[in-house]
Design an enzyme around this catalytic site. Structure first.
Site, mmCIF file in Angstrom:
data_model
loop_
_atom_site.group_PDB
_atom_site.id
_atom_site.type_symbol
_atom_site.label_atom_id
_atom_site.label_comp_id
_atom_site.label_asym_id
_atom_site.label_seq_id
_atom_site.Cartn_x
_atom_site.Cartn_y
_atom_site.Cartn_z
ATOM 1 N N HIS A 79 -122.409 11.259 71.279
ATOM 2 C CA HIS A 79 -123.494 11.164 72.251
ATOM 3 C C HIS A 79 -124.151 12.513 72.497
ATOM 4 O O HIS A 79 -123.506 13.556 72.460
ATOM 5 C CB HIS A 79 -123.032 10.506 73.561
ATOM 6 C CG HIS A 79 -122.016 11.269 74.349
ATOM 7 N ND1 HIS A 79 -122.365 12.201 75.299
ATOM 8 C CD2 HIS A 79 -120.659 11.224 74.356
ATOM 9 C CE1 HIS A 79 -121.265 12.688 75.855
ATOM 10 N NE2 HIS A 79 -120.219 12.124 75.292
ATOM 11 N N ASP A 82 -118.819 18.576 75.439
ATOM 12 C CA ASP A 82 -118.752 17.114 75.464
ATOM 13 C C ASP A 82 -120.190 16.616 75.517
ATOM 14 O O ASP A 82 -120.807 16.637 76.588
ATOM 15 C CB ASP A 82 -117.945 16.682 76.694
ATOM 16 C CG ASP A 82 -118.013 15.185 76.962
ATOM 17 O OD1 ASP A 82 -118.468 14.440 76.088
ATOM 18 O OD2 ASP A 82 -117.611 14.766 78.072
ATOM 19 N N GLU A 139 -124.232 8.207 77.442
ATOM 20 C CA GLU A 139 -122.803 7.873 77.458
ATOM 21 C C GLU A 139 -122.198 8.172 78.816
ATOM 22 O O GLU A 139 -121.380 7.431 79.327
ATOM 23 C CB GLU A 139 -122.071 8.675 76.372
ATOM 24 C CG GLU A 139 -120.619 8.233 76.139
ATOM 25 C CD GLU A 139 -119.572 8.972 76.989
ATOM 26 O OE1 GLU A 139 -118.409 8.558 76.970
ATOM 27 O OE2 GLU A 139 -119.935 9.952 77.682
ATOM 28 N N GLU A 140 -122.639 9.279 79.411
ATOM 29 C CA GLU A 140 -121.993 9.765 80.633
ATOM 30 C C GLU A 140 -122.228 8.861 81.843
ATOM 31 O O GLU A 140 -121.578 9.003 82.862
ATOM 32 C CB GLU A 140 -122.460 11.193 80.959
ATOM 33 C CG GLU A 140 -122.099 12.241 79.915
ATOM 34 C CD GLU A 140 -120.604 12.460 79.750
ATOM 35 O OE1 GLU A 140 -119.814 11.822 80.460
ATOM 36 O OE2 GLU A 140 -120.222 13.258 78.881
ATOM 37 N N HIS A 155 -116.630 18.339 81.715
ATOM 38 C CA HIS A 155 -117.656 18.069 82.740
ATOM 39 C C HIS A 155 -117.808 19.226 83.732
ATOM 40 O O HIS A 155 -118.274 19.039 84.838
ATOM 41 C CB HIS A 155 -117.368 16.767 83.512
ATOM 42 C CG HIS A 155 -117.485 15.556 82.645
ATOM 43 N ND1 HIS A 155 -117.570 14.279 83.141
ATOM 44 C CD2 HIS A 155 -117.573 15.430 81.301
ATOM 45 C CE1 HIS A 155 -117.677 13.423 82.137
ATOM 46 N NE2 HIS A 155 -117.670 14.097 81.013
#
Lengths: 361, 358
Positions: A72, A186, A220-221, A331
């Site tokens: 992603h 990420d 995605e998140e 994150h």
């Protein structure tokens, strides 16, 4: 075997791009510019996903194996929710950010005049009661300061709904630069790994008859939404999700709660909060890793979730594998990963794709 | 950015980037001399880490004017080397754990190495876990094996925030250690730019040590050794944020602040207020009843009493690595320091000491 993105130029570029969920345009544009030489054909769908196809073997062959590889493009971020009279901005998080990593941070906001810098302001320690000093400052008491003296000035630069991300340096650190620190690792590590694999496959195509769909997905998140529509449209037989996984490897963590280890290779998931992974596919991945001496580990603790959650249930069902780069402080503005793990993931994906045959393993 | 701000902004950023965690001020001395030395006649240091930058007016028996800006910064020290590249820290000065999670730091051991303060991702944090580790329990991730860390990082090595600066709107700057190196840079800029014949006396800019850990530390010893006739203490002041009553703060962009306090000299304070008015320098008066919470408290009780005025530069997010200042305030402060060190009326009024009865 060739070491891709050895100097991390690619990962650095991707990490520094602006791409909170729902606002992935800059990341997609950058990757799209590279795609013409990385695949046979590609599409950007109406949601913003990039789908790139590499066809290998004999293009006339009808019986082909469809494989989806995905990572992603989006990252966690913030969104402006109110412009206050004094020029400060209230905001909300986009995706899961723990409030403890927000206070005092630099932020990049996108608005009418392009990007501007801001700082998350709060009450100084001098004004905090002693009992509050060990608690994260709640969202209601955090503000973004862009320097505007009043609401009218702020309105010239941002509006309700302006997106933002962490503003954080990308650098290598540790012995021999073995680790990398940055925002959005990420899942820009997954995106970078896919680009490296695509570049290598285009230089030396596998012989088997494969349709390899490399998908750079959105959102995605906030709940695995981009990958869902992509998987439905492609209807692949197999899917490999490239991700980052939280590790929980701090010195005081009990063994039973540790998820993975930095430096021990990519982490294969057996199960997480969204998926129980295909056992045969997992066995195949482990066998290839052993065969080619590529370090790999199993994720030891059931936690997190990723695009596999929506992919494996799409259409008639997809045999799915998740391979993640173990990443500390996920994150946060300062994610940390091992350079060798990132390279191992790239190598293992390529090795798997080169070992696939048109019939099931 | 406005051109007149630009060089001042660059000087503030350059000085704020020098590592000077309380107790380690001396490590930055070469860099201070390089950055500030050419605007002064003499640079010297003392036994407790103060640095004095002298500019002489060239007249015998001239008054001595002290401008104090503390030069130390909050930070951390290496407390314990753990396994897998982790190091336990202990804070120096008032640090809140809530701003340290996932911060970029530099560990100044035998060489400077980079580190990241650990944080817990939402994936692994349980919902009821609303408490952060104490500052004394903070870990930093360095990426070095334990044996090498033991050689590289003696226990007690200072740890500072990584210097990264950003320009915000309205000529505001965000970055580390503007508390109090922004004030030091502004004062140095002001004093350097005055021709010596205009000075009302010999001026000493004292970059004082360990204010963040002990207000009676560096400054009182420093003031004792340079024996000024009167003094101006400049430190940052808490700027307005929505969560704090306005009366406890000063507005960012409203100019400098002047403290009225029982702990400073009221006559000198009024004289400085009048100077601001006469020169049209933006300022806010604040009531700091019994204490200013700055070096002024200790300096004015040294050497038979030194008339002292307490001046503030508004700053938001104090004691984080993204302190915010407004360059229009910086410019106001710069104008005041220039005017103050040239003011002969103030010099005449506050120079000299009464003889003790014999």
């Amino acid at each position: 075997m060739k070491r891709y993105d050895k100097d991390l130029t690619l990962l650095r570029e991707l990490s520094l791009l602006f791409g909170p969920s729902g606002c992935e345009g800059e990341v997609a544009d950058t990757i799209e510019r590279a795609l013409p030489s990385l695949c046979d054909s590609y599409t950007r769908d109406r949601m913003g996903n990039l789908i790139a196809l590499i066809r290998t073997g004999d293009p006339e062959k009808k019986q082909r194996r469809k494989v989806m590889i995905s990572a992603h493009m989006d990252e966690v971020g913030v969104m402006v929710s109110e412009l206050c009279e004094d020029g400060l901005l209230r905001f909300d998080t986009v995706g899961g950010i723990d409030v403890s990593v927000l206070e005092g941070r630099k932020i990049t906001l996108e608005g009418a005049c392009g990007k501007i810098s801001g700082v998350i302001a709060s009450k100084a320690i001098h004004h905090k009661e002693r009992k509050d000093r060990n608690k994260p400052t709640p969202m209601a008491k955090l503000f973004i300061d862009i320097g505007a003296r009043d609401r009218a000035e702020a309105e010239g630069y941002v509006s309700v709904g302006s997106f933002g991300t962490f503003d954080s340096e990308f650098y290598r650190f540790g012995k021999d630069g073995a680790f990398v620190k940055g925002k959005a690792l990420d899942d820009r590590m997954g995106c970078a790994a896919m680009i490296s694999v695509m570049s290598s496959l285009m230089g030396d195509r596998p012989k088997a008859d494969l349709d390899l769909y490399f998908c750079f997905t959105v959102r995605e998140e906030i709940g695995l939404s981009g990958a869902k529509v992509v998987a439905q449209r492609i209807a692949p037989e197999l899917a490999i999700v490239l991700e980052s996984t939280a590790v929980a490897d701090l010195p005081d963590t009990e063994d039973a709660k540790r998820v993975a280890e930095l430096g021990a290779g990519g982490a294969l998931s057996v199960m997480d909060r969204s998926t129980i992974y295909d056992r045969d596919f997992l066995a195949f991945a482990r066998w290839i890793a052993e065969e080619q001496a590529i370090p790999v580990q199993l994720k030891k603790y059931v936690s997190g979730g990723n695009d596999a959650g929506s992919i494996h249930k799409s259409g008639v069902g997809v045999r799915t594998l998740a391979l993640s780069v173990p990443t500390r402080y996920l994150h946060s503005p300062a994610c940390v990963a091992s350079v060798s793990d990132y390279h191992s993931v790239t190598r293992l994906v390529e090795a798997m794709l080169r070992s696939m045959t048109p019939v099931l393993p | 950015m406005n051109n007149s701000y630009e060089s001042l902004a660059q000087e503030i950023v350059a000085l704020s980037s020098v590592m000077s965690v309380s107790g380690y001020e001396a490590r930055g001395m070469d860099e201070i001399c390089r950055l500030l030395g050419k605007g002064f006649d003499r640079v010297e240091t003392d036994a407790v880490g103060n640095c004095f930058l002298w500019k002489y007016c060239g007249r015998d028996g001239a008054p001595k004017i002290l401008v104090d800006t503390h030069f130390d910064e909050i930070g951390m020290l290496v407390r314990e080397i753990l396994t897998d590249g982790f190091v336990r820290l202990v804070p120096i000065g008032g640090l809140s754990p809530s701003v340290l999670q996932a911060a970029d730091v530099i560990l100044y051991g035998k060489e400077a190495i980079r580190g990241v303060i650990v944080s817990t991702p939402p994936h692994l944090r349980s919902a009821d876990e609303n408490r952060l580790p104490d500052c004394e329990e903070l870990l930093v991730d360095t990426g070095y094996p334990k044996e090498e860390l033991e050689a590289l990082l003696p226990i007690g090595s200072p740890v500072g925030f990584a210097p990264v600066y950003r320009e915000l709107l309205s000529g505001r700057l965000a970055g580390k250690s503007f508390d109090n190196k922004a004030c030091a840079a502004i004062a140095a800029h002001a004093i350097s730019s005055v021709p010596k014949e205009k000075l009302a006396g010999d001026v000493v800019l004292m970059l004082s040590s360990y204010e963040e850990t002990s207000r009676l530390g560096g400054a009182s010893a420093g003031a004792f050794s340079c024996t000024p006739d009167y003094a101006m203490v400049i430190d940052v002041n808490l700027a307005t944020v929505p969560d704090v009553p306005k009366v406890e703060t000063v507005p960012l962009g409203g100019g400098l602040s002047i403290s009225v306090s029982a702990a400073t000299d009221l006559n000198l304070t009024r004289a400085v207020q009048a100077l601001c008015k006469a020169r049209g320098i933006a300022h806010t008066m604040i009531a700091a009843a019994s204490s200013t919470g700055t070096n002024a408290t200790s300096i004015q009780l040294v050497d038979g009493g030194i008339p002292t005025v307490d001046i503030g530069l508004p700053l938001r997010n104090m004691h984080t690595y993204n302190e915010v200042i407004d360059l229009s305030d910086a410019e106001a402060l710069c104008s005041l320091v220039e005017a103050f060190v040239c003011d002969r009326e103030i010099a005449d009024r506050f120079c000299g000491r009464e003889e003790l009865p014999r």
